[in-house]
Design a protein around this motif. Structure first.
Motif, PDB file in Angstrom:
ATOM      1  N   VAL A   1       0.656  -1.364  -0.090  1.00 32.84           N
ATOM      2  CA  VAL A   1       0.077  -0.085   0.135  1.00 32.84           C
ATOM      3  C   VAL A   1       0.761   1.407   0.207  1.00 32.84           C
ATOM      4  O   VAL A   1       0.566   2.275  -0.745  1.00 32.84           O
ATOM      5  N   LEU A   2       1.970   1.222   0.689  1.00 39.95           N
ATOM      6  CA  LEU A   2       2.881   2.416   0.852  1.00 39.95           C
ATOM      7  C   LEU A   2       3.580   2.759  -0.379  1.00 39.95           C
ATOM      8  O   LEU A   2       4.017   3.751  -1.088  1.00 39.95           O
ATOM      9  N   LEU A   3       4.198   1.730  -1.040  1.00 43.43           N
ATOM     10  CA  LEU A   3       4.987   1.929  -2.173  1.00 43.43           C
ATOM     11  C   LEU A   3       4.447   2.681  -3.289  1.00 43.43           C
ATOM     12  O   LEU A   3       5.240   3.524  -3.923  1.00 43.43           O
ATOM     13  N   PRO A   4       3.448   2.666  -3.788  1.00 43.14           N
ATOM     14  CA  PRO A   4       2.842   3.593  -4.949  1.00 43.14           C
ATOM     15  C   PRO A   4       3.047   4.955  -4.470  1.00 43.14           C
ATOM     16  O   PRO A   4       3.277   5.972  -5.348  1.00 43.14           O
ATOM     17  N   PHE A   5       2.909   5.365  -3.163  1.00 43.70           N
ATOM     18  CA  PHE A   5       3.088   6.824  -2.908  1.00 43.70           C
ATOM     19  C   PHE A   5       4.446   7.053  -2.388  1.00 43.70           C
ATOM     20  O   PHE A   5       5.063   8.266  -2.638  1.00 43.70           O
ATOM     21  N   LEU A   6       5.461   6.145  -1.846  1.00 38.70           N
ATOM     22  CA  LEU A   6       6.846   6.391  -1.780  1.00 38.70           C
ATOM     23  C   LEU A   6       7.518   6.448  -3.174  1.00 38.70           C
ATOM     24  O   LEU A   6       8.470   7.226  -3.236  1.00 38.70           O
ATOM     25  N   SER A   7       6.897   5.790  -4.242  1.00 35.87           N
ATOM     26  CA  SER A   7       7.541   5.900  -5.506  1.00 35.87           C
ATOM     27  C   SER A   7       7.399   7.176  -6.245  1.00 35.87           C
ATOM     28  O   SER A   7       8.287   7.546  -7.073  1.00 35.87           O
ATOM     29  N   LEU A   8       6.520   8.156  -5.622  1.00 40.04           N
ATOM     30  CA  LEU A   8       6.365   9.321  -6.123  1.00 40.04           C
ATOM     31  C   LEU A   8       7.361  10.439  -5.346  1.00 40.04           C
ATOM     32  O   LEU A   8       7.427  11.448  -5.938  1.00 40.04           O
ATOM     33  N   LEU A   9       8.024   9.791  -4.465  1.00 35.90           N
ATOM     34  CA  LEU A   9       8.847  11.021  -3.836  1.00 35.90           C
ATOM     35  C   LEU A   9      10.198  11.042  -4.299  1.00 35.90           C
ATOM     36  O   LEU A   9      10.852   9.904  -4.912  1.00 35.90           O
ATOM     37  N   PRO A  10      11.099  12.090  -4.360  1.00 31.05           N
ATOM     38  CA  PRO A  10      12.621  12.249  -4.546  1.00 31.05           C
ATOM     39  C   PRO A  10      13.375  11.447  -3.659  1.00 31.05           C
ATOM     40  O   PRO A  10      13.107  11.742  -2.504  1.00 31.05           O
TER      41      PRO A  10
END
Length: 337
Positions: free
Chosen positions: A106-115
């Motif tokens: 669940v976290l990964l799609p949102f972590l992947s948007l971060l620099p």
């Protein structure tokens, strides 16, 4: 005994039955419904400190003490009343701590948007199993049934990493790569040593009945990963140690403070203080919590969703972006950027 303290137990267990375990674990469904209609057992639970009355903690403690995993509520009730002192001791000395690495899906799609690179800081980190999103493999099923897989380049043992299956719905972005993580830290009142046999046994007790075959091996694999490269978890109160945990992040990285199903274990004033403090820090804040737990987040979620108490909301810096299954089975976009 204060009747208000007694009365909240049946309602709490009834909600747990209908909104969290119905359709997921028949054993806990039977137990929770039984307690909701059982004043004597509700009285026992109400004798505990309020923060210790959570159904997941009580049921795990009972099973840790040897309660049979049966849908026969009278048999479970007899066990509880006969062994209450033992169960109570387990409850008072343990807590419900993260044992589900699948929440990383669940976290990964949102972590992947971060620099990147990222410094991960988990509140209520337990053994730190959600601090290794780059060490797990993923199998995402997208809208339309298309499946995509991600596999870590780095594996620190001969064993294959656990594969985390998750449905991405309504436009949640597919992660194109695993993040670069340069720091794994956090805070927990009682950090768990992933190599300690007793601690591992308690985490297994927290797995819901009927889910051990799938979740047990995944838990062991995640504990092995954490044990091979232990995170830097501060022992203490997550509100009081928040700033110190973020200060430990190395320069040149993006600090990410996150938590999954944790803030419900804080009293409301402490919860509000945590939100105030994290908003003042130079970090990205990702919360994955029950739909009504954070009032400012809940106010941005449609009423039709707020009625589903078992739903979790993924919010980034206080903005809700998705709803999610509590154990990482799926994540559905609300309003993606």
């Amino acid at each position: 005994m204060d009747s208000a303290h007694v009365d909240d137990v049946p309602a709490r267990y009834s909600d747990f039955a209908e909104f969290e375990v119905r359709g997921r674990t028949p054993v806990y469904l039977s137990w929770a419904r039984g307690i909701a209609d059982d004043p004597a057992t509700s009285d026992l639970i109400a004798s505990l400190p309020r923060i210790k009355r959570q159904p997941a903690l009580f049921f795990a403690a009972a099973r840790h003490a040897g309660a049979p995993e049966t849908e026969d509520y009278p048999a479970f009730r007899d066990f509880v009343h006969a062994r209450w002192s033992e169960i109570e001791q387990v409850i008072l000395t343990h807590s419900t701590q993260t044992n589900e690495a699948k929440r990383c899906a669940v976290l990964l799609p949102f972590l992947s948007l971060l620099p990147g690179p990222l410094s991960l800081v988990e509140m209520g980190a337990s053994a730190g199993l959600c601090l290794y999103p780059d060490r797990y493999a993923y199998r995402y099923t997208l809208d339309g049934g298309v499946t995509r897989e991600l596999t870590p380049a780095f594996v620190d043992s001969a064993a294959a990493p656990p594969v985390l299956d998750c449905d991405l719905r309504d436009g949640v972005p597919l992660p194109r790569a695993l993040p670069e993580v340069v720091h794994r830290g956090g805070v927990d009142l009682s950090p768990i040593d992933p190599a300690d046999a007793d601690s591992r046994a308690w985490l297994h007790s927290l797995i819901w009945p009927g889910q051990q075959a799938e979740r047990g091996p995944r838990l062991d694999a995640a504990l092995d990963i954490a044990g091979a490269d232990p995170p830097q978890i501060i022992a203490g109160d997550l509100v009081e140690e928040l700033e110190a945990s973020v200060a430990a992040c190395p320069a040149g990285s993006t600090p990410v403070v996150f938590h999954t199903a944790v803030l419900g274990y804080l009293e409301p004033p402490a919860r509000a203080e945590f939100v105030r403090r994290v908003a003042e820090l130079d970090c990205v804040w990702i919360s994955v919590e029950g739909v009504t737990l954070l009032p400012d987040v809940a106010a941005q979620v449609p009423e039709s969703i707020r009625r589903h108490k078992g739903i979790f909301v993924v919010a980034v810096n206080g903005r809700p972006l998705a709803t999610a299954h509590g154990h990482g089975e799926w994540v559905r976009a609300l309003d993606m950027p």
